[in-house]
Design a protein around this motif. Structure first.
Motif, PDB file in Angstrom:
ATOM      1  N   HIS A  71       0.837  -1.193   0.000  1.00 24.78           N
ATOM      2  CA  HIS A  71       0.000   0.000   0.000  1.00 24.78           C
ATOM      3  C   HIS A  71       0.879   1.253   0.000  1.00 24.78           C
ATOM      4  O   HIS A  71       1.858   1.345   0.750  1.00 24.78           O
ATOM      5  CB  HIS A  71      -0.910   0.007   1.227  1.00 24.78           C
ATOM      6  CG  HIS A  71      -2.066   0.958   1.117  1.00 24.78           C
ATOM      7  ND1 HIS A  71      -1.915   2.320   1.196  1.00 24.78           N
ATOM      8  CD2 HIS A  71      -3.399   0.737   0.922  1.00 24.78           C
ATOM      9  CE1 HIS A  71      -3.096   2.906   1.074  1.00 24.78           C
ATOM     10  NE2 HIS A  71      -4.012   1.967   0.907  1.00 24.78           N
ATOM     11  N   ALA A  72       0.519   2.222  -0.812  1.00 24.48           N
ATOM     12  CA  ALA A  72       1.328   3.438  -0.979  1.00 24.48           C
ATOM     13  C   ALA A  72       1.415   4.277   0.296  1.00 24.48           C
ATOM     14  O   ALA A  72       2.334   5.088   0.431  1.00 24.48           O
ATOM     15  CB  ALA A  72       0.753   4.284  -2.110  1.00 24.48           C
ATOM     16  N   ASP A  73       0.498   4.079   1.252  1.00 20.16           N
ATOM     17  CA  ASP A  73       0.452   4.936   2.448  1.00 20.16           C
ATOM     18  C   ASP A  73       1.131   4.335   3.668  1.00 20.16           C
ATOM     19  O   ASP A  73       1.111   4.949   4.751  1.00 20.16           O
ATOM     20  CB  ASP A  73      -1.011   5.264   2.807  1.00 20.16           C
ATOM     21  CG  ASP A  73      -1.736   5.995   1.697  1.00 20.16           C
ATOM     22  OD1 ASP A  73      -1.066   6.589   0.842  1.00 20.16           O
ATOM     23  OD2 ASP A  73      -2.985   5.964   1.698  1.00 20.16           O
ATOM     24  N   LYS A  92     -13.378  15.439   5.184  1.00 21.33           N
ATOM     25  CA  LYS A  92     -12.010  15.168   4.738  1.00 21.33           C
ATOM     26  C   LYS A  92     -11.065  15.027   5.927  1.00 21.33           C
ATOM     27  O   LYS A  92     -10.178  14.163   5.927  1.00 21.33           O
ATOM     28  CB  LYS A  92     -11.521  16.277   3.807  1.00 21.33           C
ATOM     29  CG  LYS A  92     -12.218  16.318   2.463  1.00 21.33           C
ATOM     30  CD  LYS A  92     -11.537  17.276   1.489  1.00 21.33           C
ATOM     31  CE  LYS A  92     -10.207  16.750   1.020  1.00 21.33           C
ATOM     32  NZ  LYS A  92      -9.640  17.554  -0.083  1.00 21.33           N
ATOM     33  N   HIS A 147      -7.798   7.321   8.716  1.00 20.77           N
ATOM     34  CA  HIS A 147      -6.853   6.562   7.886  1.00 20.77           C
ATOM     35  C   HIS A 147      -5.463   6.585   8.508  1.00 20.77           C
ATOM     36  O   HIS A 147      -4.755   5.567   8.507  1.00 20.77           O
ATOM     37  CB  HIS A 147      -6.820   7.155   6.477  1.00 20.77           C
ATOM     38  CG  HIS A 147      -5.944   6.403   5.523  1.00 20.77           C
ATOM     39  ND1 HIS A 147      -6.144   5.078   5.216  1.00 20.77           N
ATOM     40  CD2 HIS A 147      -4.841   6.787   4.820  1.00 20.77           C
ATOM     41  CE1 HIS A 147      -5.208   4.668   4.353  1.00 20.77           C
ATOM     42  NE2 HIS A 147      -4.407   5.689   4.108  1.00 20.77           N
ATOM     43  N   GLY A 189      -7.540  13.156  -0.789  1.00 21.56           N
ATOM     44  CA  GLY A 189      -7.151  14.409  -1.430  1.00 21.56           C
ATOM     45  C   GLY A 189      -6.350  15.299  -0.494  1.00 21.56           C
ATOM     46  O   GLY A 189      -6.103  14.973   0.663  1.00 21.56           O
ATOM     47  N   SER A 190      -5.954  16.446  -0.992  1.00 23.92           N
ATOM     48  CA  SER A 190      -5.142  17.370  -0.218  1.00 23.92           C
ATOM     49  C   SER A 190      -5.988  18.095   0.821  1.00 23.92           C
ATOM     50  O   SER A 190      -7.215  18.148   0.711  1.00 23.92           O
ATOM     51  CB  SER A 190      -4.488  18.394  -1.149  1.00 23.92           C
ATOM     52  OG  SER A 190      -5.492  19.106  -1.870  1.00 23.92           O
ATOM     53  N   ASP A 239      -9.467   3.081   2.772  1.00 22.43           N
ATOM     54  CA  ASP A 239      -9.329   4.450   2.279  1.00 22.43           C
ATOM     55  C   ASP A 239      -7.882   4.659   1.857  1.00 22.43           C
ATOM     56  O   ASP A 239      -7.032   3.789   2.044  1.00 22.43           O
ATOM     57  CB  ASP A 239      -9.719   5.461   3.364  1.00 22.43           C
ATOM     58  CG  ASP A 239     -10.299   6.746   2.785  1.00 22.43           C
ATOM     59  OD1 ASP A 239     -10.126   6.977   1.563  1.00 22.43           O
ATOM     60  OD2 ASP A 239     -10.924   7.513   3.532  1.00 22.43           O
ATOM     61  N   SER A 240      -7.575   5.800   1.299  1.00 20.04           N
ATOM     62  CA  SER A 240      -6.204   6.118   0.907  1.00 20.04           C
ATOM     63  C   SER A 240      -6.041   7.626   0.836  1.00 20.04           C
ATOM     64  O   SER A 240      -7.008   8.362   0.654  1.00 20.04           O
ATOM     65  CB  SER A 240      -5.856   5.491  -0.448  1.00 20.04           C
ATOM     66  OG  SER A 240      -6.586   6.124  -1.494  1.00 20.04           O
ATOM     67  N   LEU A 241      -4.817   8.099   0.985  1.00 16.49           N
ATOM     68  CA  LEU A 241      -4.552   9.534   0.943  1.00 16.49           C
ATOM     69  C   LEU A 241      -4.867  10.116  -0.432  1.00 16.49           C
ATOM     70  O   LEU A 241      -5.299  11.261  -0.546  1.00 16.49           O
ATOM     71  CB  LEU A 241      -3.086   9.801   1.308  1.00 16.49           C
ATOM     72  CG  LEU A 241      -2.677   9.414   2.737  1.00 16.49           C
ATOM     73  CD1 LEU A 241      -1.191   9.674   2.956  1.00 16.49           C
ATOM     74  CD2 LEU A 241      -3.501  10.183   3.761  1.00 16.49           C
ATOM     75  N   SER A 242      -4.674   9.311  -1.471  1.00 13.70           N
ATOM     76  CA  SER A 242      -4.979   9.799  -2.825  1.00 13.70           C
ATOM     77  C   SER A 242      -6.476  10.006  -3.007  1.00 13.70           C
ATOM     78  O   SER A 242      -6.907  10.936  -3.698  1.00 13.70           O
ATOM     79  CB  SER A 242      -4.451   8.810  -3.868  1.00 13.70           C
ATOM     80  OG  SER A 242      -5.057   7.532  -3.715  1.00 13.70           O
ATOM     81  N   HIS A 243      -7.300   9.161  -2.377  1.00  9.59           N
ATOM     82  CA  HIS A 243      -8.752   9.317  -2.467  1.00  9.59           C
ATOM     83  C   HIS A 243      -9.244  10.454  -1.571  1.00  9.59           C
ATOM     84  O   HIS A 243     -10.198  11.154  -1.907  1.00  9.59           O
ATOM     85  CB  HIS A 243      -9.448   8.016  -2.070  1.00  9.59           C
ATOM     86  CG  HIS A 243      -9.276   6.919  -3.067  1.00  9.59           C
ATOM     87  ND1 HIS A 243      -9.329   5.579  -2.730  1.00  9.59           N
ATOM     88  CD2 HIS A 243      -9.019   6.948  -4.399  1.00  9.59           C
ATOM     89  CE1 HIS A 243      -9.127   4.841  -3.810  1.00  9.59           C
ATOM     90  NE2 HIS A 243      -8.925   5.649  -4.832  1.00  9.59           N
TER      91      HIS A 243
END
Length: 356
Positions: free
Chosen positions: A171-173, A207, A214, A271-272, A265-269
């Motif tokens: 996982h990228a996170d 958010k 997450h 968002g900033s 969930d993921s940080l890319s989903h």
């Protein structure tokens, strides 16, 4: 099955060994004899209501005075022993943090879960409540794991490794999160009020809570007293309390109640952070969590929760009324007041040497 020759100590020893054998099993399909769930969160945020509904108890919720305990049982099948779930609830919001250490012990940490109920209708108190309770709870958990590591390093390592299993190894996170040592659920309560907020405010809160959950490897869901919302809430609590299968459905639309199980969930989903790039550049933060906190505080400045001032004298609370005890208390109060008056007269009548 006890033998006729077994004495009481033999039977007790067999029961303890049986319990240890059950708790030594691991994996998602593990059989656990007992589990514990700890409810924390905002004062008057709905913790008791959620707990009673999950236990199918038709009772009027009463304010939680300090730390309260109850339990639930659930049979796995026909003619099978019932699993036991221990439920603890911390009252007073952040005013009784010292009590966090009572329900969490080295004996139950392996089967312990934390449910944090956050009042969505009070966004200015949300971050401060969440931060204080998570910090104190985690500090105690880390202390217990350190103590456990000295006597049972294998079990301590298993608990730590289990916290990371919510995310795949690729996982990228994985390098950006810090999983809670035990299963954690964040529940946003009073969604019926929250849904009427301005859309931009809802977006910021959604958010932010998605990031926090997450970051800690937690599940996140929004709920209210409505039955459709409570169905999902009960299912998630039953997963923690009795090991039932959890739902893997995901709802991340800020216009609907959020429901995001841990690890999905993921940080890319997400968002900033909800702020312009130029503003982010002006904010100094040592960690992503600190950055999100500063941005959230811009939209919802923290208010003084004042939990300590709000605590009432339990002796004057109608729900704890006891006629005989209250009568004796009233008598002692009168005696105390009389003593104060007599003492006051005695002091006033004294002559002090002005040359001292």
């Amino acid at each position: 099955m006890p033998r006729a020759s077994d004495n009481l100590w033999d039977i007790a020893l067999a029961e303890v060994q049986k319990k240890e054998n059950l708790e030594s099993q691991d994996g998602d399909g593990a059989e656990v004899w007992e589990r514990s769930v700890f409810f924390i969160g905002n004062k008057n945020g709905g913790k008791t209501t959620i707990l009673l509904r999950c236990l199918d108890r038709d009772e009027i919720p009463k304010p939680t005075l300090a730390l309260e305990y109850t339990f639930g049982r659930r049979a796995k099948g026909h003619n099978t022993p019932k699993d036991i779930a221990h439920f603890w609830e911390l009252g007073g919001g952040t005013s009784l943090l010292d009590l966090v250490r009572i329900p969490i012990t080295t004996e139950n940490i392996r089967t312990f879960s934390v449910v944090m109920v956050l009042d969505l209708s009070r966004p200015n108190e949300l971050w401060a409540t969440m931060e204080k309770l998570l910090q104190v709870t985690r500090k105690h958990l880390d202390k217990l794991l350190s103590e456990l590591g000295k006597t049972n390093s294998k079990l301590a390592n298993e608990i730590k490794q289990k916290a990371w299993r919510i995310l795949p190894k690729d996982h990228a996170d994985r390098e950006l999160i810090d999983p809670f040592p035990v299963p954690l659920v964040l529940i946003g309560s009073k969604y019926d009020i929250f849904q009427d907020f301005d859309s931009e405010k809802r977006k910021i809160i959604c958010k932010t809570l998605r990031f926090v959950s997450h970051y800690y490897g937690a599940s996140l869901m929004f709920t209210s007293k409505s039955e459709p919302h409570m169905v999902k809430t009960r299912a998630l609590i039953n997963h923690l309390a009795f090991g039932l299968d959890r739902s893997k459905s995901v709802s991340s639309d800020p216009n609907k109640p959020l429901f995001i199980p841990a690890g999905l969930d993921s940080l890319s989903h997400i968002g900033s952070p909800p702020v312009s790039d130029s503003d982010i550049g002006q904010l100094y933060a040592r960690t992503p969590l600190e950055l999100w906190k500063k941005i959230y505080d811009r939209s919802f400045p923290a208010t003084n929760i004042g939990d300590l001032k709000e605590i009432k004298d339990p002796a004057k609370d109608a729900q704890f009324a006891e006629n005989e005890v209250d009568a004796m208390r009233a008598q002692k109060d009168q005696e105390l007041e009389q003593y104060k008056r007599n003492a006051s007269k005695s002091w006033k009548g004294m002559e002090f040497d002005s040359h001292m």
